[in-house]
Design a protein around this motif. Structure first.
Motif, PDB file in Angstrom:
ATOM      1  N   PHE A  30      33.439  48.350  43.816  1.00 47.94           N
ATOM      2  CA  PHE A  30      34.496  47.732  43.017  1.00 47.94           C
ATOM      3  C   PHE A  30      34.599  48.421  41.657  1.00 47.94           C
TER       4      PHE A  30
ATOM      5  N   VAL B 274      32.514  39.615  34.312  1.00 50.68           N
ATOM      6  CA  VAL B 274      31.919  40.127  35.551  1.00 50.68           C
ATOM      7  C   VAL B 274      30.458  39.720  35.672  1.00 50.68           C
TER       8      VAL B 274
ATOM      9  N   VAL C 256      29.194  38.404  40.169  1.00 54.27           N
ATOM     10  CA  VAL C 256      29.439  39.411  41.205  1.00 54.27           C
ATOM     11  C   VAL C 256      29.010  38.858  42.565  1.00 54.27           C
TER      12      VAL C 256
ATOM     13  N   MET D 222      37.149  39.924  42.583  1.00 57.23           N
ATOM     14  CA  MET D 222      35.893  40.371  43.199  1.00 57.23           C
ATOM     15  C   MET D 222      35.649  39.643  44.522  1.00 57.23           C
TER      16      MET D 222
ATOM     17  N   ALA E 278      35.971  47.894  37.916  1.00 58.20           N
ATOM     18  CA  ALA E 278      36.396  46.842  36.998  1.00 58.20           C
ATOM     19  C   ALA E 278      36.642  47.435  35.619  1.00 58.20           C
TER      20      ALA E 278
ATOM     21  N   VAL F  29      29.597  46.896  41.434  1.00 60.00           N
ATOM     22  CA  VAL F  29      30.688  46.957  40.467  1.00 60.00           C
ATOM     23  C   VAL F  29      30.413  48.033  39.420  1.00 60.00           C
TER      24      VAL F  29
END
Length: 378
Positions: A324, A334, A338, A313, A326, A344
């Motif tokens: 992003f 996560v 972040v 990240m 994931a 994300v």
């Protein structure tokens, strides 16, 4: 009687003067100061020496990033021939993690202390990165084979998503010395079924091994002859390991070539697949948006968890990405980590990843897209 030469006579006034004057007036404070400075210097020297003693840790840091829609020093990262392709724009950037330290060149405690202060770095035990019974050379070879499998599975997933036929095969690329599979499975054995499940790709084999306690049954083809063998996996943590390097072998209807030198491991699979889908479909999938992401992929489009999600990240932000992708399996790592400026989305399949990219590209409502722990901004 005369006094010895050089010695003054002891008179009453001399005795009074001697008693009135402090005895040894400067020696003790000077000695204490000297001992203090010597102790401090010794402690500093010991700390300095300890700082350069090899530590039992390695450090994960954000590594280089690569745009699957762009080029590397070896040329286009993805090349497709034998079928119509379409122009792309924006970025679909895959991410890597660099590892500092190994058993042959361990980090010092100074290196570890510096990493502790950097939120983009992770400190992990040496044994977790380099198991004692696996050489650095074997570890690198495993990473190379995983990358090959990842690329093959990504091509298969993208082509199946676009409706192209794909024939599959899985073979043993190598057997680890001293592993449960040694003497049971051999290099170039064709794996047909594992615990009764069809061996479609490396992913499916690992899923089948993990699903059954006790011995694992392999139905194989060796030198053209069918054979059934059993291997009792070695259990390490939540993993069941038989000790083989399985390799994907697919037959594709046209040529897809992925060039990414000096990068190992399986975690770029999803981003490879997205790049191929983008080139095979009209219009730019991203509409110019800068995306980054990570995740393993199966030939059937399942996205799996990876290591180093925090470093990736941070690497995405450093590369200019704003969105992003994931793996949902990594959501626990996560949440709370972040970096600022990054949105994300959590994905479980290639379809999930494509849906997220298309929604952002069309400025659609993204509030319904899966995320890790909280809803993203629309």
């Amino acid at each position: 009687m005369s006094e010895p030469a050089g010695i003054a006579p002891l008179t009453p006034s001399a005795v009074r003067e001697q008693h009135a004057r402090p005895r040894f007036p400067d020696i003790r404070p000077r000695r204490l100061r000297r001992i203090g400075w010597v102790g401090l210097a010794a402690a500093g020297a010991a700390s300095l020496a300890l700082a350069f003693v090899p530590s039992p840790y390695v450090v994960e840091v954000p590594g280089p990033t690569f745009d699957t829609l762009g080029e590397t020093d070896a040329g286009p990262l993805i090349s497709i021939e034998g079928v119509e392709t379409y122009p792309t724009e924006g970025e679909l950037r895959l991410l890597t993690v660099s590892l500092f330290g190994n058993p042959e060149r361990p980090l010092t405690w100074v290196d570890v202390a510096e990493a502790y202060l950097d939120p983009s770095d992770s400190i992990i035990p040496m044994d977790a990165a380099f198991p004692p019974d696996v050489s650095v050379q074997d570890s690198n070879e495993a990473g190379r084979i995983e990358m090959q499998n990842s690329q093959a599975a990504a091509i298969a997933a993208a082509l199946l998503h676009e409706g192209y036929p794909v024939d599959s095969d899985v073979r043993v690329a190598g057997v680890i010395d001293g592993s449960p599979a040694e003497g049971v499975l051999r290099e170039d054995d064709r794996i047909l079924r594992v615990n009764g499940d069809t061996a479609y790709d490396v992913w499916s084999i690992r899923e089948s091994i993990a699903a059954v306690d006790g011995a694992t049954s392999f139905e194989i083809e060796r030198d053209g002859e069918p054979l059934t063998v059993e291997v009792t996996p070695l259990v390490e943590g939540d993993q069941r390991l038989v000790g083989i390097y399985p390799a994907n072998e697919f037959e594709f209807p046209f040529e897809v070539d992925i060039q990414l030198p000096n990068v190992g491991g399986p975690s770029a699979g999803m981003m490879f697949a997205l790049g191929i889908v983008d080139e095979l479909t009209p219009g730019a999938l991203t509409a110019g948006t800068q995306w980054a992401g990570t995740g393993t992929i199966s030939a059937l489009g399942d996205v799996g968890g990876i290591g180093g999600i925090v470093q990736k990240m941070h690497g995405a932000v450093d590369a200019g990405a704003t969105h992003f992708l994931a793996p949902a399996d990594n959501c626990g790592e996560v949440v709370g980590h972040v970096p600022e400026g990054l949105t994300v989305y959590a994905v479980e399949t290639l379809d999930d990843a494509i849906a997220a990219v298309e929604a952002v590209a069309m400025n659609a409502d993204t509030s319904g897209l899966p995320v890790c722990g909280a809803a993203p901004a629309s």
